[in-house]
Design an enzyme around this catalytic site. Structure first.
Site, PDB file in Angstrom:
ATOM      1  N   GLU A  45       0.862  -1.171   0.000  1.00 16.58           N
ATOM      2  CA  GLU A  45       0.000   0.000   0.000  1.00 16.58           C
ATOM      3  C   GLU A  45       0.901   1.224   0.000  1.00 16.58           C
ATOM      4  OE1 GLU A  45      -3.429   2.618   2.236  1.00 16.58           O
ATOM      5  OE2 GLU A  45      -2.490   0.994   3.365  1.00 16.58           O
ATOM      6  N   ASP A  70       5.228   4.693   3.504  1.00 14.15           N
ATOM      7  CA  ASP A  70       5.007   6.129   3.681  1.00 14.15           C
ATOM      8  C   ASP A  70       6.308   6.725   4.197  1.00 14.15           C
ATOM      9  OD1 ASP A  70       3.846   8.795   4.598  1.00 14.15           O
ATOM     10  OD2 ASP A  70       2.005   7.764   4.043  1.00 14.15           O
ATOM     11  N   ASP A 119      -2.486  12.085  -1.892  1.00 17.02           N
ATOM     12  CA  ASP A 119      -2.535  13.507  -2.230  1.00 17.02           C
ATOM     13  C   ASP A 119      -2.743  13.598  -3.742  1.00 17.02           C
ATOM     14  OD1 ASP A 119      -2.037  16.157  -2.873  1.00 17.02           O
ATOM     15  OD2 ASP A 119      -0.416  16.364  -1.406  1.00 17.02           O
ATOM     16  N   ASP A 155     -11.202   9.930  -3.256  1.00 20.20           N
ATOM     17  CA  ASP A 155     -12.373  10.811  -3.246  1.00 20.20           C
ATOM     18  C   ASP A 155     -12.221  11.913  -4.276  1.00 20.20           C
ATOM     19  OD1 ASP A 155     -10.211  11.920  -1.580  1.00 20.20           O
ATOM     20  OD2 ASP A 155     -11.604  13.593  -1.330  1.00 20.20           O
TER      21      ASP A 155
END
Length: 216
Positions: A45, A70, A119, A155
């Site tokens: 991920e 990350d 982002d 989204d």
């Protein structure tokens, strides 16, 4: 930097399921065998944030290995700590810049990639920083196994549309596309995993987009 962030950074250093920066390079090509001590499929991920999706995927699929990636250690801290406390042993976290991913994974080492609510980098000048720009897609193509897939859940309508355009332009294989996941036929147990931010988006009546594609 606040005391809480400093505490988390220090604690992450002690977590057995977190690998940071250059310490991850020796695992290249052998994450399953050397880090997880097995030969299970490997799923990444990218821009995992607090690791909620990574950990919940690992709970659903104990027959696979999961790595959340990350750069922000204070975010990784949450997912790593939850996994350790709950005994979710098929999940790890790697703190690196995603731009350097080819230094950490070998060609054909990864079975699947998830990109959840990254982002969107909406400014045209920042297109190269979008995690589905051709620059990044080339990297994913190299580390994915034949038939490996990329999942994008977002989204942001703009990022969704941009990614669909790149899939078409580059001749990639689009497997699933929806602009309203939870009113579609695709909202299964996996895609219904919700992060903190996704719950906020849904509370604001935002639609959730989803794409699944492969390179062949």
């Amino acid at each position: 930097m606040g005391k809480d962030k400093l505490r988390r950074f220090a604690e992450v250093e002690t977590f057995s399921n977190v690998v940071q920066l250059d310490a991850g390079k020796p695992f290249k090509g052998n994450w399953a065998a050397d880090f997880f001590k097995n030969n299970k499929p490997l799923v990444l991920e990218l821009a995992c944030g607090k690791g909620e999706y990574t950990v919940n995927l690992a709970r659903l699929f104990p027959d696979k290995n999961f790595i959340g990636i990350d750069y922000k250690g204070n975010r990784i801290w949450r997912g790593a700590k939850t996994a350790l406390e709950d005994g979710v042993n098929n999940v790890g976290f790697l703190r690196i810049q995603i731009e350097t991913i080819l230094e950490y994974f070998a060609a054909g080492e990864v079975d699947e990639i998830w990109i959840t609510f990254p982002d969107p980098q909406p400014q045209l000048s920042r297109e190269k920083k979008r995690l589905t720009s051709p620059r990044f897609l080339d990297k994913y193509k190299e580390i994915l196994k034949s038939g490996g897939v990329v999942n994008l859940k977002t989204d942001n309508d703009g990022l969704h549309a941009y990614t669909a355009e790149k899939i078409e332009e580059l001749g990639l294989k689009l497997q699933v596309r929806t602009e309203d996941l939870y009113n579609s036929e695709f909202a299964d147990e996996v895609l219904s995993i919700k992060t903190y931010y996704e719950r906020k988006y849904l509370a604001d009546n935002k639609n959730i987009n989803y794409l699944k594609f492969s390179f062949e």
